[in-house]
Design a protein around this motif. Structure first.
Motif, mmCIF file in Angstrom:
data_model
loop_
_atom_site.group_PDB
_atom_site.id
_atom_site.type_symbol
_atom_site.label_atom_id
_atom_site.label_comp_id
_atom_site.label_asym_id
_atom_site.label_seq_id
_atom_site.Cartn_x
_atom_site.Cartn_y
_atom_site.Cartn_z
ATOM 1 N N LYS A 1 0.937 -1.119 -0.130
ATOM 2 C CA LYS A 1 0.044 -0.129 -0.102
ATOM 3 C C LYS A 1 0.809 1.318 0.115
ATOM 4 O O LYS A 1 0.574 2.123 0.764
ATOM 5 C CB LYS A 1 -0.824 -0.012 1.202
ATOM 6 N N SER B 1 -7.149 -1.340 -6.875
ATOM 7 C CA SER B 1 -7.447 -0.113 -6.178
ATOM 8 C C SER B 1 -6.891 -0.125 -4.936
ATOM 9 O O SER B 1 -6.049 -0.841 -4.298
ATOM 10 C CB SER B 1 -9.071 -0.567 -6.054
ATOM 11 N N TYR B 2 -7.047 1.111 -4.129
ATOM 12 C CA TYR B 2 -6.867 1.202 -2.809
ATOM 13 C C TYR B 2 -7.632 0.752 -1.558
ATOM 14 O O TYR B 2 -7.170 0.392 -0.672
ATOM 15 C CB TYR B 2 -6.672 2.887 -2.583
ATOM 16 N N THR B 3 -8.673 0.076 -2.278
ATOM 17 C CA THR B 3 -9.464 -0.767 -1.371
ATOM 18 C C THR B 3 -9.704 -2.168 -2.188
ATOM 19 O O THR B 3 -9.176 -2.403 -3.147
ATOM 20 C CB THR B 3 -10.907 -0.192 -1.080
ATOM 21 N N ASN B 4 -10.317 -3.232 -1.339
ATOM 22 C CA ASN B 4 -10.617 -4.480 -1.877
ATOM 23 C C ASN B 4 -12.106 -4.498 -2.022
ATOM 24 O O ASN B 4 -12.821 -4.088 -1.151
ATOM 25 C CB ASN B 4 -10.140 -5.417 -0.844
#
Ligand SMILES: *[C@@H]1O[C@H](CO)[C@@H](O)[C@H](O)[C@H]1NC(C)=O
Ligand SMILES: *[C@@H]1O[C@H](CO)[C@@H](O)[C@H](O)[C@H]1NC(C)=O
Ligand SMILES: *[C@@H]1O[C@H](CO)[C@@H](O)[C@H](O)[C@H]1NC(C)=O
Ligand SMILES: *[C@@H]1O[C@H](CO)[C@@H](O)[C@H](O)[C@H]1NC(C)=O
Ligand SMILES: *[C@@H]1O[C@H](CO)[C@@H](O)[C@H](O)[C@H]1NC(C)=O
Ligand SMILES: *[C@@H]1O[C@H](CO)[C@@H](O)[C@H](O)[C@H]1NC(C)=O
Length: 804
Positions: A436, A657-660
């Motif tokens: 990250k 993405s920066y999220t899952n």
């Protein structure tokens, strides 16, 4: 399309001028009124000007389009007709008709690659949206439509001030078959389903009038449908290049002389579907035939293929050749013995107009030799004039027409510039993000070094770019974000990067900076019209620049890749000193800002690769091999995610993405029965067991009610991270095992959904089994395999069993 470059590097260009300016005035004409009479009497600005020229029946808006076109044709002499068959259609002064220039361009913003457009009037610039490959990577249909609608508003505004025509030659919907193709950047990628979907959104968004266009309003005012057939258009879009065109110049072959050898199976499930959708669903009003031959016959001489568009797909519009693609039938393809035969074969096949002046020069002698008849010309003119009439060209003063209020105030609006930014944001693809590393916290970044040959250029739009409204470089955009920003190109000659002479300066700024971003990759010096690549590696010393900087920079670096074509960056994927990799295609005039927003976490990336990224070893495959399917017997690995069997750098659809996100399948059927859907009398066709190793299937032509088989896959998407984001759901399918020639998997639907942090969003993807679960057999026929089909969403699988 095409090819200013072709003209420039080709002696046809000289011929064009020679004939146009020297011979044109003395072309034989049977009228007493010479073509050049316009010298003494200026052309009117538009046809059907009152008082004298507005009374012809072709000006009467209450008559049907085809009747208006027919009456116009009936008023023309043969020499007048002949002068309508090139891009620069001549005036007919005695009928008050001014010249019309057919060739304008609008691929991702109005641009002057077509001489019908210029930026020399009251409109000095137009919104430069991202190159198509990046907009496609957003996988958002409403974005695609909005971009096309905005381009059309600007195009019509430019027409109103005489800086553009009404007939534009976009979209480019050839499938991006080979990673080396110089024009792959102009396309929506390698998948026929995605390309077809893009074509439909683009053409509808670009052409449509009335209620559907932004709630029925343009420039804040309501637009009325014209009288006549209700077949009016705001502008005309063109599906190009028909067909199997995707090679510029490789291994001694050029697009002008190349013969694409295509199997019937590949033709029907790869090369043709985008064109069918562009015409059938999108209702495009133009089709462009390409330079290349298909199985021995030049595309513009392919009567069967051109007629298929009209007869099977309901095409209503005009067919243009690519620029000089009638000349190439004779000169490059050697398909005919004389220029007159080339003209005849193209017209007889169904082409209506030639881009260039070749017809103007050779058609009279083709007629004299009995190779072309006046009825061939009348047929072409009917298609041409009908499109012009649908565009309102013969409705009188355009400023008094339904789009007349559009003008300079509708171009480069803040709304359009925001849309260009939005398209770049949605398309940017995050390919690697170790631990990250991104997003960077803008409050903790004290200094930033922006290195690389693409960091300080405002040429961010790729091929077919016009003059942008607000040109900005990536470096400019980051300067607005970080307190202290420095730049060094590293490559003194830009993208080709033929020496390491600039490395020292780059090293010194990288050492001093808190964070380093390298912007490298491709530009038009590597991939463009008439230029394919030979290698998939970073050009010149670019890789050395990246590794040199990685070795000296205090923290791991961020590698940003530009370009339309895939790159073999396996060195960077495997290097822990390179924390993150982003692909930004050609992001257009707002691309720098979009990139900065992504890197600093103001936008959560959600773009996906629309093409497979192959390793350099792929380049041993001849670019000229059109086969999609792998052939192990000759070591051929196949092409695109659907058929390619070799190793890949990044897969089609890849993008972090920066999220899952996780999925829950809410509903999908487990069984589908064809009972009652089979055409009566086709029972004997039910046992198709021979061609497919005793496997069972049914011809989709034998399915009577495809509509009754349609189902929806309902999915719940949950965002498991602490950032809101939009996410592309891609539904793939695989047919029952062992169907020879079936794709490994096939995208059958997609949707981009927005989901807040720790929230869920539901989406429904429509599946039409006849279309989506069928495959094309070796004879080019669509068949629906019976048995277990696997639907796939990431790692989630669901079986739908199709039974009689
Ligand atoms: C236009 O055509 C309509 C329908 O045929 C006819 O009634 C009308 O008179 C025509 N108008 C003119 C100006 O000729
Ligand atoms: C079209 O032809 C006319 C002469 O008939 C010429 O003046 C004009 O420049 C041409 N336009 C283009 C764009 O070539
Ligand atoms: C076409 O003919 C020309 C001249 O005769 C020749 O140079 C060229 O190689 C031929 N091209 C093809 C594709 O056969
Ligand atoms: C970026 O390019 C512009 C235009 O070529 C030039 O004026 C400027 O000095 C460059 N900036 C840097 C930091 O190199
Ligand atoms: C997403 O989930 C995977 C597997 O659980 C994990 O390794 C990864 O760090 C997560 N990524 C993000 C951005 O949360
Ligand atoms: C799709 O694009 C439209 C138009 O830009 C935008 O309003 C919408 O938010 C996008 N959808 C997602 C899920 O990103």
């Amino acid at each position: 399309m095409s090819a200013i470059t072709h003209y420039l590097c080709n002696f046809k260009f000289l011929l064009f001028f020679f004939f146009f300016f020297l011979l044109h005035p003395i072309l034989p004409t049977s009228t007493s009124q010479p073509i050049t009479s316009s010298h003494s009497r200026p052309h009117p600005l538009f046809p059907c000007t009152p008082p004298h020229h507005s009374l012809y029946p072709f000006c009467n808006t209450s008559l049907p389009t085809s009747l208006r076109a027919q009456t116009l044709i009936s008023l023309l002499t043969l020499p007048e007709k002949l002068l309508q068959l090139g891009t620069n259609a001549s005036a007919v002064p005695r009928l008050g008709i001014p010249p019309y220039y057919w060739w304008s361009e609008s691929l991702h913003g109005i641009n002057a690659n077509g001489p019908g457009v210029n930026f020399l009037g009251p409109i000095p610039a137009a919104t430069n949206f991202p190159q198509v490959i990046l907009t496609a990577a957003g996988f958002n249909r409403s974005l695609w439509r909005s971009v096309a609608a905005a381009i059309a508003v600007e195009g019509r505004a430019m027409y109103n001030v005489r800086q553009a025509g009404l007939t534009f030659w976009a979209p480019n919907i050839n499938v991006f078959r080979d990673p080396r193709w110089g024009r792959g950047q102009e396309t929506p990628g390698e998948d026929p389903v995605v390309t077809a979907a893009f074509a439909v959104e683009f053409v509808e968004g670009f052409q449509e009038v009335g209620e559907r266009r932004r709630g029925g309003a343009v420039g804040g005012k309501r637009m009325l449908m014209g009288a006549g057939d209700g077949d009016g258009m705001m502008l005309s879009a063109c599906c190009k290049h028909y067909t199997a065109y995707d090679l510029e110049s490789w291994g001694g072959f050029t697009r002008y002389n190349f013969n694409a050898v295509v199997t019937e199976q590949d033709m029907q499930d790869t090369y043709q579907p985008p064109f069918r959708s562009c015409i059938q669903q999108g209702k495009a009003s133009c089709l462009m035939c390409s330079y290349n031959a298909v199985n021995g016959v030049p595309a513009c001489a392919q009567g069967d293929l051109l007629q298929q568009a009209r007869n099977d797909w309901g095409f209503k519009g005009y067919i243009t050749s690519d620029c000089d693609a009638v000349a190439t039938i004779f000169e490059d393809q050697n398909y005919t013995k004389t220029p007159e035969d080339a003209v005849a074969v193209a017209l007889k096949a169904g082409m209506d107009i030639n881009c260039g002046s070749y017809l103007n020069r050779h058609i009279q002698s083709a007629i004299n030799q009995g190779k072309v008849q006046e009825e061939d010309i009348d047929r072409a003119l009917l298609n041409l004039f009908s499109v012009q009439i649908r565009l309102g060209l013969f409705d009188g003063d355009p400023i008094k027409g339904q789009f007349g209020m559009l003008g300079p105030q509708d171009v480069c609006t803040s709304e359009h510039k925001k849309l260009a930014l939005e398209a770049a944001r949605q398309g940017i693809v995050l390919l690697k993000n170790d631990r990250k590393f991104l997003p960077l916290n803008k409050h903790r970044v004290s200094s930033l070094a922006i290195v690389g040959p693409m960091a300080n250029t405002t040429a961010l739009g790729g091929g077919y770019s016009g003059v942008p409204c607000s040109p900005n470089s990536i470096f400019d955009a980051f300067s607005a974000y970080a307190k202290k920003t420095s730049h060094a190109a590293g490559c003194l000659d830009g993208v080709p990067c033929t020496s390491n002479a600039g490395f020292m300066e780059a090293v010194s700024i990288a050492k001093e900076a808190d964070f380093v971003i390298i912007v490298a990759g491709l530009d038009l010096s590597q991939e463009t019209e008439d230029r394919d690549r030979y290698s998939l590696l970073l050009p010149g010393f670019q890789k050395a620049l990246v590794t040199t900087i990685a070795a000296v920079s205090e923290k791991p670096l961020v590698l940003v890749l530009t370009g339309g074509g895939p790159l073999d960056v396996s060195f960077a994927e495997g290097d822990p000193r390179i924390a993150s990799i982003l692909w930004i295609g050609y992001p257009g005039e707002a691309g720098g800002k979009a990139l900065a927003e992504v890197i600093f976490g103001d936008y959560n990336p959600g773009g996906r690769l629309p093409v497979t990224w192959y390793p350099e070893s792929f380049t041993r495959i001849p670019m000229t091999d059109m086969n999609m399917r792998a052939d192990p017997s000759r070591g051929y690995p196949g092409r695109t995610y659907r058929f390619y069997t070799g190793p890949r750098i990044y897969d089609f659809g890849q993008g972090l993405s920066y999220t899952n996100y996780t999925y829950n399948l809410l509903s999908a059927p487990s069984k589908l029965s064809l009972l009652g859907s089979i055409k009566a009398g086709s029972e004997n066709n039910m046992q198709h067991k021979n061609g497919y190793d005793e496997l069972d299937y049914i011809h989709i032509d034998d399915v009577e009610f495809c509509g009754s088989l349609i189902f929806h896959v309902q999915v719940l998407v949950t965002n498991k991270g602490d950032m809101d984001g939009s996410h592309v759901v891609m539904l793939f399918s695989r047919v029952p095992k062992n169907f020879k020639g079936a794709p490994e998997r096939q995208l059958i639907g997609f949707d981009r959904v927005h989901t807040v942090s720790y929230g869920s969003t539901e989406t429904r993807i429509m599946v039409d089994p006849c279309e989506h679960l069928s495959i094309v057999n070796e004879l080019g026929k669509r068949v629906l395999p019976l048995g277990d089909h696997t639907l796939m969403l990431l790692n989630l699988e669901h079986i739908v069993s199709i039974e009689r």
